[in-house]
Every structure is written in C-alpha cells, then in structure tokens.
Design a protein around this motif. Structure first.
Motif: not given
Ligand code: SF4
Ligand SMILES: Cc1cc2nc3c(=O)[nH]c(=O)nc-3n(C[C@H](O)[C@H](O)[C@H](O)COP(=O)(O)O)c2cc1C
Lengths: 166, 451
Positions: B170, B188, B354, B356-357, B361, B399-401, B403-404
């Motif tokens: 990440i 993130p 992940s 975990g925020q 995700c 999701t925030i970033c 990665l999801g």
């Molecule tokens: S989408 Fe990004 S910010 Fe959200 S839990 Fe997954 S890695 Fe973390």
C-alpha cells in the motif's frame, strides 16, 4: 541492555539528518530496521521503546508503525529467515513446491522456527523478483531461480556459517 | 531492433560506477537543463514529450508537474516512488540496480524543474542491497558537484535521500507513501487535497515513479519532440516491460510502444515464446491489478485488430474485452495453469496488503480469498461465483484508495473470461484436485509466429 554502539548511533544521526528540523519521526522506519538488525532480528517492546526515546516520539507511535509493516518481526525468529514468495508469478513457477520442500526439510511449517533456533520459514507476498521465480529473501539478498538442489545448498551454507560463528 | 532510451547502456561494463556512466555521456541533461534552461522550460519539454507516468496510472507527467502549487516561502518536494510491489512488476529494481546514475540524473533535472531542494527516493525495504547501490551513486554524484549547494554555480541546491519502506504494497500508493515517509502507518489519505497542493509535511509534492524520472533524461537530452516521435498515439516513447510467468525468456525489456503483443510474446528479441513448448492460455499484461485476458482477446481486440503494446490498445474494449498497460508487469499463463488458483493467490495478496481503513476493502478482500480457496479446494458452491461477483462489485469504487479496485478487478476479469473454469472446479471437485482445466476453449491453438 538495549543500546546502540557509538557507530550505530552515528548512523541514526545520519538518518535523522535526511529530514527537516523537527521531522525526526520520519526516521522511524529506517531506525527500526537498524534496531531489528542489531537486537536479535526482532523488535521487543523494550527495543521499540528505545527507538521512541531516540526519536523523541511516544512509544505508541513506534508500535503503530512496527505492527503495520511486514518486515518487522514482533516475535523472536531463527538466525536464518527464509522469506519465500508465494504470489501469483512465483506460484506459476512452482513456489508451492519449494515452500513445501523447505518445510519438510526443516520440519517446520510457514511461520515456525526450527527447534535448534537456526531457521524460520516465512511466506511473503510479491518481492519484485517475478522474472526470476521462485525466490526467497535471505538476509540482505535475494536467492532466485530456486530449485530443490539450490535449497539444499542454501541450508548447508547456513549450517556451515552457523558453526563457524559459534 | 527498437530504439532504447533507458537501457541502451545497461550492458556496458561498470556502468554502475560514476566514471563509466559519465564517460558514456551521463549527466549531460543536468548540464543542459541547469546551464541553458529555466525550470519552466524543462517542464515544457516534458509536456511536449507526452510522457505518461510509468507507475501504473499513466497520468501525463508534464501536466502533473504544472499542477504543483507554489506558495511563497513553502518548500516543494519531489518524491520518487521506488516501492515497486505490484505482482509481476520488477522493472524499477532492474533500472536502479544496474544503472543507478540514470535515476539520480533524472531526479536532479526533475528536482530543478519542480524546485525541490530535498528529494526523496522511497524504496521498498526488501531491496536492501539496492539502497547501498543508490547511496553510493548519490555520494559519487555529490562528490562530482551534481548535488549539494549551488549546483554548477546556478544557485540551485539539491540533496537526494533514500528512505526505506518496510514491506507494505500500500505504500506504493502515493498518499500512503507520504504518510509512511512522515513516519506514520501507511494509511492512504482522502483526496483532494492532492499531493500537488498538500503532500509531504503538508507541502506541495510531486510523486513520480522511478521509470518516469529516468525518462526525463533522454527527453531533456534529445528534446521532447524527438521523444514523442517514438511510439504511437498517446503512448509516446519507450516502456519497460517486466515479463514473467511461463515464457522462455523472462526479464525486463525496453520496448517502443508500437510493437504488437504477439511480437512481444513470440519474438526472440523479447519473451521468445511460451516455455516448455506449451501454448498460451492467458495473460495479465500490466501488473496483477489489471484484468486478465484469455489468449484470443490478448492477441486481437474484440474488433479483430492486432493488439498493440500501447496504453490505448491494451485498454481497447474496456473491461469487457480489454485490459490495461498498468505498471508493465506482464504475467503469462500457459495451458497447464489454473486460473482459479492464480486468482486466489492474488486475492490473498490484496487481503494481506489492505491497510484496513475501509470496510469494503478490509472485509471484502478476505471474503474473496476464502471463497476462492474453497473453490480451488473443491469445496465451492455454484452460488459462490455470483457471490464473488457481488463482493467485487461492492468493493469497486467504494474505498478511499484504488487498492480496493485493484483487488476487485482481477476477480471480476477472471470470472468474466473464465467462468467455465470456475464452474468446472465446482462440478468436478475431485478432478480439480488432480489436474488443471487446461486450455479448454479459451484460445485457438496458436502457432508460433516468426516475427
Ligand atoms: S481501499 Fe485503500 S485505504 Fe481503503 S482499506 Fe483498502 S488499502 Fe486501505
Ligand atoms: C495500491 C497501489 C500501489 C501502487 N504502487 C506503486 C508502486 O509500487 N510504484 C509506483 O510508482 N506507483 C505505484 N502506485 C501509483 C502511485 O499511487 C502513483 O500514481 C505513482 O507513483 C505516480 O507516479 P507516475 O505518475 O510517475 O506514474 C500505486 C498505486 C496504488 C493504488
């Protein structure tokens, strides 16, 4: 007693110097690497507290980081840690068999340490060595294009080194 | 042979050392930029080149630089993303390990353009030996007057520092990277604000991939227009492709973005064909996050055109029938490979990585991993396939970033193109333990073409 040598303390100061005044917290990852290397291959609470005191930050700020990143060992590990990649590209080239073979040879499962304290087997995710799969990290370097024969040779090499250092 | 701009000198003996690198024309771009161009002119040249970010998103680099806020009295930072952790990708490592001064040279020119006096290389912690190589190169550059105070008498100061990560994919995401560089967990940040406005220590920051920065060197040396002449359409210049999986010659190749996928896989100049006389089943052309394609769609688009190694052509057909250039991590699966198992290892990867925020995700990646493992182990139910589909849909975009999304897409594409293989695992659980599904009807038996 957890205490860096003068030489390592100089190295800590050099790293802190990478960052602007007052941003010494940024040095936490590199200093934790140094601490793990110096104090037995893992990070005890005492070690983490020591790093916090060096960087003048709260211990919790160090714990937060140490528990986030997979390279920090929060439990004691063997003298030689085999970090074997198991992600897709390595799997396509037989990493499952290599992991199984190492496990059988050393009599341990991933996550375990051999009874003599010499070896830890750890499965890891992609190490950016996909073209040279299967692979593992051993100490500072990567061992790539692994075969059973190569694994045998690496284990022998570690055993010999351990004897020499005793 | 196509032209090489980054790796043309990589095989020269001792090119890793400053003396050889300099003798071979190294650091000319720094002289040119600092002596005869102002920072805006450097940025304009990069804009003209059409260079797009090589870290995965393909965002135009010159444009990114032009977004940088420039408030009075506030430092600006350039951060080089050397976290390289996307499965299938190992090109930045190659460049840093074998021709480190190219990165340092590019960083000095780019720092000059951006106005960064403190520039960081955030490198994944596992690359321990490469950290030494880079620090050595930085020391050599500094001893020869390319770094430090008042470079070439210009009044421009610059230092480069190598900052080691510690094992977290990440942290390749630019805002997680900045958090980590500040000494925090790699969570993130919500965007906006973008790093160009509020990045490292709340200061305007540009984050660029290793290969992007290296490409600035030939762009300044030969001019942006000349760079843009190589390649096709909006895919200008050359691209490093790291190819792996079941091919004869895995490795890092610099290609002009004008060759076909077929040529890349089968010609001896590149991958040399599929290993062990097997046939091509599938490929993930741009790192694990981009959609997997079956052989027939990989080599030809749905419209029947030959698929090219360009941003546009790899994405032709959208997610229905196309994929993406991504980071250039080219993963090839032969007819003996199991798509379910491969997808499972990727799902496990994203669960592991992940931060975990975000609940979709954090939870969704774990569910997908578990369900895929069940199917792989012959314990799946038919409804699991739709469940997987449903979960990935609910992660994507929520999701925030990214990665999801990156976790959702490989699962979606595997089901979209290889549903029959999933079903076969479920209806033939015993067979699935003993053998792989094979090539089935995914691809025409492909002949090896001479290119
Ligand atoms: S989408 Fe990004 S910010 Fe959200 S839990 Fe997954 S890695 Fe973390
Ligand atoms: C989960 C995730 C991982 C990423 N990993 C990397 C990486 O390892 N290296 C990289 O350059 N970019 C990575 N990126 C992309 C960066 O966020 C960013 O877009 C890039 O560094 C910008 O540089 P560029 O414009 O030169 O490509 C990643 C993005 C995401 C969402």
């Amino acid at each position: 007693m957890i205490q860096f040598s003068d030489e390592k303390l100089k190295e800590v100061q050099r790293i802190i110097g990478f960052y602007p005044e007052g941003k010494q917290k940024s040095a936490v990852l590199p200093v934790l690497h140094l601490a793990q290397q110096e104090f037995g291959g893992w990070l005890s609470v005492a070690t983490m507290d020591y790093v916090a005191s060096l960087l003048q930050i709260e211990p919790i700020e160090v714990y937060e980081v140490a528990t986030f990143f997979s390279m920090y060992n929060l439990k004691p590990v063997g003298k030689y840690m085999f970090e074997v990649c198991q992600t897709g590209p390595c799997m396509l080239n037989g990493s499952d068999n290599i992991i199984k073979y190492i496990g059988e040879k050393l009599g341990i499962k991933p996550g375990e340490t051999s009874a003599d304290g010499l070896f830890t087997l750890k499965t890891v995710e992609c190490m950016a060595a996909c073209g040279y799969a299967p692979m593992m990290q051993l100490g500072k370097h990567y061992r790539e294009h692994l075969t059973k024969e190569k694994v045998d040779a690496i284990i022998d090499e570690c055993r010999k080194n351990a004897e020499l250092n005793n | 042979m196509g032209s090489k701009l980054l790796l043309d000198k990589v095989h020269i003996e001792n090119i890793r050392s400053y003396d050889v690198y300099r003798r071979e024309g190294g650091y000319r771009s720094v002289e040119k930029a600092i002596r005869s161009m102002n920072p805006v002119a450097v940025m304009e040249e990069v804009k003209k080149s059409g260079l797009r970010g090589r870290g995965g998103a393909g965002f135009p680099t010159g444009m990114k630089w032009s977004f940088l806020a420039k408030p009075e009295g506030v430092p600006r930072y350039l951060v080089c993303n050397a976290d390289e952790s996307e499965p299938g990708t190992f090109k930045d490592r190659y460049l840093m390990e074998f021709i480190p001064h190219l990165l340092i040279e590019g960083l000095i020119v780019s720092s000059y353009a951006i106005g960064s006096n403190r520039t960081y290389i955030y490198i994944r912690g596992e690359f321990k030996w490469i950290i030494d190589i880079l620090e050595q190169a930085i020391t050599e550059a500094k001893n020869n007057g390319w770094l430090g105070k008042n470079i070439l008498g210009s009044g421009f100061d610059c230092e480069i520092y190598v900052h080691s990560g510690a094992g977290a994919y990440i942290c390749g995401e630019e805002t997680a990277l900045l958090e980590s560089l500040e000494g925090k967990r790699g969570n993130p940040r919500i965007k906006p604000p973008f790093p160009a406005v509020r990045g490292l220590w709340d200061c305007p920051t540009v984050v660029n991939n290793v290969e992007t920065i290296a490409a600035v060197v030939p762009i300044i040396n030969d001019g942006g227009d000349n760079y843009a002449k190589i390649g096709t359409g909006k895919s200008t210049g050359t691209k490093l492709i790291s190819s792996c999986g079941n091919i004869k010659k895995p490795g890092v190749y610099e290609i002009e973005m004008s060759i076909s996928v077929e040529e890349f896989i089968y010609s001896d100049e590149y991958c040399g064909g599929i290993a062990n006389g097997r046939r091509l089943k599938a490929c993930i052309p741009g790192g694990s996050s981009v959609p997997i394609l079956p052989a027939n769609l990989l080599l030809k688009t749905a419209k029947g055109d030959s698929r090219m190694m360009t941003y546009e052509s790899l994405a032709d057909g959208g997610f229905q029938s196309g994929s993406m250039m991504g980071s250039g991590g080219f993963i090839v699966l032969d007819e003996d490979q199991c798509v379910v198992r491969h997808t499972y290892t990727l799902a496990r990867f994203y669960r592991h990585e992940s931060c975990g925020q975000c609940s979709p995700c954090r939870e969704g990646t774990g569910w997908m991993e578990k369900i895929l493992l069940n199917i792989e182990n012959g314990k799946g139910k038919m409804s699991d396939i739709d469940l997987l589909w449903d979960i990935q849909r609910k992660i994507e975009g929520n999701t925030i970033c990214p990665l999801g999304d990156a976790a959702a897409w490989p699962v979606a594409a595997a089901i979209r193109h290889f549903r029959d293989e999933f079903e076969w695992h479920i209806t033939n659980p015993d067979d699935a333990q003993r053998r792989n599904y094979g090539l089935a009807n995914y691809a025409e038996p492909l002949k090896v073409v001479a290119v």
